[in-house]
Structures are given as C-alpha cells and as structure tokens.
Design a protein around this motif. Structure first.
Motif, PDB file in Angstrom:
ATOM      1  N   LYS A   1     -28.553 -76.559 -99.222  1.00 18.37           N
ATOM      2  CA  LYS A   1     -27.115 -77.399 -98.501  1.00 18.37           C
ATOM      3  C   LYS A   1     -25.790 -76.402 -98.673  1.00 18.37           C
ATOM      4  O   LYS A   1     -24.953 -76.829 -97.821  1.00 18.37           O
TER       5      LYS A   1
ATOM      6  N   THR B   1     -25.489 -73.591 -97.848  1.00 17.86           N
ATOM      7  CA  THR B   1     -25.432 -72.639 -96.700  1.00 17.86           C
ATOM      8  C   THR B   1     -25.479 -73.220 -95.422  1.00 17.86           C
ATOM      9  O   THR B   1     -26.301 -73.853 -94.891  1.00 17.86           O
TER      10      THR B   1
ATOM     11  N   GLU C   1     -25.555 -72.219 -92.398  1.00 17.49           N
ATOM     12  CA  GLU C   1     -26.451 -71.766 -91.255  1.00 17.49           C
ATOM     13  C   GLU C   1     -27.839 -72.583 -91.540  1.00 17.49           C
ATOM     14  O   GLU C   1     -28.606 -72.565 -90.494  1.00 17.49           O
ATOM     15  N   LEU C   2     -28.207 -72.945 -92.550  1.00 11.53           N
ATOM     16  CA  LEU C   2     -29.311 -73.735 -92.730  1.00 11.53           C
ATOM     17  C   LEU C   2     -29.248 -75.176 -92.606  1.00 11.53           C
ATOM     18  O   LEU C   2     -30.136 -75.945 -92.333  1.00 11.53           O
ATOM     19  N   SER C   3     -28.100 -75.695 -92.169  1.00  9.46           N
ATOM     20  CA  SER C   3     -27.905 -77.122 -91.911  1.00  9.46           C
ATOM     21  C   SER C   3     -28.777 -77.626 -90.742  1.00  9.46           C
ATOM     22  O   SER C   3     -29.440 -78.738 -90.927  1.00  9.46           O
ATOM     23  N   SER C   4     -29.105 -77.057 -89.854  1.00 11.69           N
ATOM     24  CA  SER C   4     -29.863 -77.457 -88.666  1.00 11.69           C
ATOM     25  C   SER C   4     -31.322 -77.073 -88.673  1.00 11.69           C
ATOM     26  O   SER C   4     -32.296 -77.269 -87.735  1.00 11.69           O
ATOM     27  N   LYS C   5     -31.717 -76.360 -90.099  1.00 10.69           N
ATOM     28  CA  LYS C   5     -33.010 -75.866 -89.984  1.00 10.69           C
ATOM     29  C   LYS C   5     -33.836 -76.668 -90.993  1.00 10.69           C
ATOM     30  O   LYS C   5     -33.408 -77.180 -91.855  1.00 10.69           O
ATOM     31  N   ASN C   6     -35.260 -76.704 -90.675  1.00 12.81           N
ATOM     32  CA  ASN C   6     -35.995 -77.348 -91.628  1.00 12.81           C
ATOM     33  C   ASN C   6     -36.404 -76.432 -92.922  1.00 12.81           C
ATOM     34  O   ASN C   6     -37.211 -75.332 -92.782  1.00 12.81           O
ATOM     35  N   VAL C   7     -36.090 -76.720 -94.046  1.00 13.59           N
ATOM     36  CA  VAL C   7     -36.264 -75.797 -95.231  1.00 13.59           C
ATOM     37  C   VAL C   7     -37.287 -76.494 -96.045  1.00 13.59           C
ATOM     38  O   VAL C   7     -37.432 -75.760 -97.300  1.00 13.59           O
TER      39      VAL C   7
END
Length: 123
Positions: free
Chosen positions: A50, A52, A54-60
C-alpha cells in the motif's frame, strides 16, 4: 529469523524487541513497504504494498497467499532399501512429528540392520 541466545545478558530487552517487531502495528507497516508479514492475519496481509503507488492498480494477492509445495516421497527408491531409509526418516521428521534425535537414531539402527543383512548375503 530471530532468536535469543542462552548467553545473552539482556534476554528481557531482546524479548521486548522481538515482541515489538511482531506487533500488529509494526508488521502492518512492514507489509505496506513490501515485506511479507510472518503473521497470518488477513487484515495485515491485505495491506501489502500500500505504500508503493506503482502497485495500487496491481493484484498483489499472490504475494500474500503463497502456496507451499508439499514434499512427496521419491517413487524410484524402495523404502525398505538402504537408500530409502534416510528418505523415510526425513518424512517421519516432517510429517510424523518425531524429533531429530529419534529420527536419526532409528535411521541408524535400520541402516545397521540392512548393512549387516547385505554382508551376510555376500558371505
């Protein structure tokens, strides 16, 4: 991995540090900064990445729900043979809940019996 050695002169302080590191608050912050939590709390794991953007639109989800591979016995080694004894001992250690010393002692006894039996066949 964290531990406190038996020779430590500050065991209480070391335990306090470990308890702080394992607290929900610290684990949540670590998880937000891309470090997997050792805790199984889904609320903490949901915070992964959360911090980062760049990862907000990624499925982590894949980072927080790993599937551990199950060790399977080798099919080509006979369990009753000398080569199969260490494998069977390893399985006892992993799945039967036996302690290391018991597993090693039993494996040694079995190896000795197999080796003596093979020597008698040769003679």
């Amino acid at each position: 991995m964290m531990s406190i050695t038996s020779t430590s002169k500050v065991k209480d302080a070391a335990m306090q540090i470990i308890s702080v590191i394992l607290s929900d608050e610290v684990q949540t912050e670590m998880t937000k900064n891309l470090q997997s939590s050792v805790l199984k709390d889904p609320k903490i794991n949901a915070q992964f990445g959360k911090a980062t953007p760049e990862l907000s639109s990624k499925n982590v989800v894949a980072f927080t729900k790993p599937k551990v591979a199950v060790l399977k016995p080798f099919g080509f080694v006979q369990v009753g043979s000398a080569a199969g004894i260490p494998i069977a001992a390893f399985m006892d250690l992993l799945y039967a809940g036996k302690d290391v010393n018991t597993v090693l002692r039993e494996a040694d006894e079995k190896m000795t019996k197999v080796n003596v039996g093979e020597l008698q066949k040769i003679k």
